[in-house]
Design an enzyme around this catalytic site. Structure first.
Site, PDB file in Angstrom:
ATOM      1  N   GLY A 130       4.944   1.305   4.473  1.00 42.91           N
ATOM      2  CA  GLY A 130       6.256   1.915   4.223  1.00 42.91           C
ATOM      3  C   GLY A 130       7.251   1.017   3.512  1.00 42.91           C
ATOM      4  O   GLY A 130       7.946   1.463   2.579  1.00 42.91           O
ATOM      5  N   SER A 181       3.615  -2.474  10.269  1.00 46.81           N
ATOM      6  CA  SER A 181       5.065  -2.515  10.493  1.00 46.81           C
ATOM      7  C   SER A 181       5.719  -3.835  10.086  1.00 46.81           C
ATOM      8  O   SER A 181       6.656  -4.296  10.743  1.00 46.81           O
ATOM      9  CB  SER A 181       5.396  -2.165  11.945  1.00 46.81           C
ATOM     10  N   HIS A 202      -9.379   0.914   5.076  1.00 45.80           N
ATOM     11  CA  HIS A 202      -8.092   1.094   5.757  1.00 45.80           C
ATOM     12  C   HIS A 202      -8.315   2.022   6.954  1.00 45.80           C
ATOM     13  O   HIS A 202      -9.136   2.940   6.887  1.00 45.80           O
ATOM     14  CB  HIS A 202      -7.070   1.694   4.782  1.00 45.80           C
ATOM     15  N   GLU A 212      -5.149  -5.247  10.621  1.00 47.98           N
ATOM     16  CA  GLU A 212      -4.122  -4.234  10.832  1.00 47.98           C
ATOM     17  C   GLU A 212      -4.388  -3.514  12.150  1.00 47.98           C
ATOM     18  O   GLU A 212      -5.234  -2.593  12.192  1.00 47.98           O
ATOM     19  CB  GLU A 212      -4.149  -3.207   9.699  1.00 47.98           C
ATOM     20  N   GLU A 262      -6.749   4.427   8.022  1.00 41.95           N
ATOM     21  CA  GLU A 262      -6.557   5.857   7.717  1.00 41.95           C
ATOM     22  C   GLU A 262      -7.812   6.434   7.047  1.00 41.95           C
ATOM     23  O   GLU A 262      -8.133   7.602   7.238  1.00 41.95           O
ATOM     24  CB  GLU A 262      -5.295   6.040   6.851  1.00 41.95           C
ATOM     25  N   GLY A 272       2.749   1.902  10.781  1.00 40.82           N
ATOM     26  CA  GLY A 272       3.747   2.961  10.641  1.00 40.82           C
ATOM     27  C   GLY A 272       4.482   3.307  11.924  1.00 40.82           C
ATOM     28  O   GLY A 272       5.160   4.331  12.002  1.00 40.82           O
ATOM     29  N   ASN A 278       0.872  -1.175   0.000  1.00 39.20           N
ATOM     30  CA  ASN A 278       0.000   0.000   0.000  1.00 39.20           C
ATOM     31  C   ASN A 278       0.912   1.227   0.000  1.00 39.20           C
ATOM     32  O   ASN A 278       1.517   1.543   1.017  1.00 39.20           O
ATOM     33  CB  ASN A 278      -0.873  -0.039   1.267  1.00 39.20           C
ATOM     34  N   TRP A 279       0.987   1.877  -1.146  1.00 38.97           N
ATOM     35  CA  TRP A 279       1.904   3.031  -1.262  1.00 38.97           C
ATOM     36  C   TRP A 279       1.350   4.280  -0.595  1.00 38.97           C
ATOM     37  O   TRP A 279       2.050   5.288  -0.496  1.00 38.97           O
ATOM     38  CB  TRP A 279       2.187   3.309  -2.743  1.00 38.97           C
ATOM     39  N   LYS A 280       0.086   4.238  -0.200  1.00 38.77           N
ATOM     40  CA  LYS A 280      -0.563   5.419   0.400  1.00 38.77           C
ATOM     41  C   LYS A 280      -0.370   6.637  -0.522  1.00 38.77           C
ATOM     42  O   LYS A 280      -0.346   6.482  -1.740  1.00 38.77           O
ATOM     43  CB  LYS A 280      -0.023   5.678   1.805  1.00 38.77           C
TER      44      LYS A 280
END
Ligand code: PEP
Length: 253
Positions: free
Chosen positions: A237, A215, A100, A170, A102, A176, A12-14
């Site tokens: 990440g 992570s 997600h 998650e 976020e 992160g 997931n490149w966000k």
């Protein structure tokens, strides 16, 4: 006996990446092609929507699939700034992440919204990666399993199958942060998710992929991926650089 499930390692490149980032997908594809032993997992990269067609082109003829990070529930209409699942499909996506944490936190997405998005993904012929996870406060209050079961109940469409739907567990506090649950804790949550999926979807629930995310790095991937009922990873990440992402995929070599 547990069903045989082919793992999925998804990046997931966000909100990261520009056209030049296609070099990372090209490098990843080269690593996959050059590997003497092929990893026993599917590989997916979910870039920002602006890059889906660019990366699809870069991944042409390779085993790297491309996906979106979110979609609107509707097929079209007056929804400025939103993207329909059909548009992601048209651009070359095969999957889309929905729910997600976020999105849930930054955009107030409820389970009902996430469910509608998963239904939209199915309507468009995309596999939905439905994310669930507890916050640190919920974890500290001993609410983890209750929260996860509630999110699964509310976010998964009734018609979900192993082909159309992937679950990503998650823990919000692990995303992160460099912190991860212990393998025992991951096993407990993934075991409970599997039970809930089987109770609701029968044999399809036994085969649905349950990814762990939060992570994941090359240094902890092998341990986390060997936990029972962990069928791959959703990686933030560490998916941005082909070298790191390959280090995680290598858990399946
Ligand atoms: C994610 O955003 O889905 C995620 C797991 O991020 P990270 O790997 O950076 O913790």
């Amino acid at each position: 006996m547990a069903a045989r499930v082919k793992a999925l390692v998804a990046g997931n490149w966000k909100m990261n990446g520009v056209k030049a980032s296609k070099k990372e997908v090209a490098a990843l594809a080269r690593k996959l092609a050059a590997a003497k032993k092929k990893p026993a997992c599917d590989v997916l990269v979910c870039p920002p929507a602006t890059l889906i067609s660019t990366l699809k082109e870069a991944a042409k003829g390779t085993k790297v699939a491309i996906g979106g990070q979110d979609c609107h529930a509707k097929e079209s209409g007056a929804h400025t700034g939103d993207i329909a699942a059909e548009m992601l499909k048209d651009a070359g996506a095969a999957y889309v992440i929905v729910g997600h944490s976020e999105r849930r936190a930054d955009h107030g997405e409820t389970d009902a919204v996430v469910k509608a998005k998963a239904e939209a993904a199915h309507r468009a012929g995309l596999t939905a990666i439905v994310c669930v996870g507890e916050t640190e406060a919920e974890r500290d209050a001993g609410q983890t399993l209750k929260v996860i079961k509630g999110q699964l109940k509310g976010s998964l469409p009734d018609g979900a199958s192993a082909r159309t739907t992937v679950i990503a567990y998650e823990p919000v506090w692990a995303i992160g942060t460099g912190r991860t649950p212990t393998p025992d804790d991951v096993a407990k949550v993934h075991g409970a998710i599997r039970k809930a999926l089987e109770a609701r979807f029968g044999g399809e629930g036994a085969k649905m992929r349950i990814l762990y995310g939060g992570s994941v790095k090359p240094s902890n991937a092998a341990e986390l991926m060997s936990v029972p009922n962990v069928n791959g990873a959703l990686v933030g990440g560490a998916s941005l650089k082909a070298e790191d992402f390959w280090g995680i995929i290598s858990a399946y070599l």
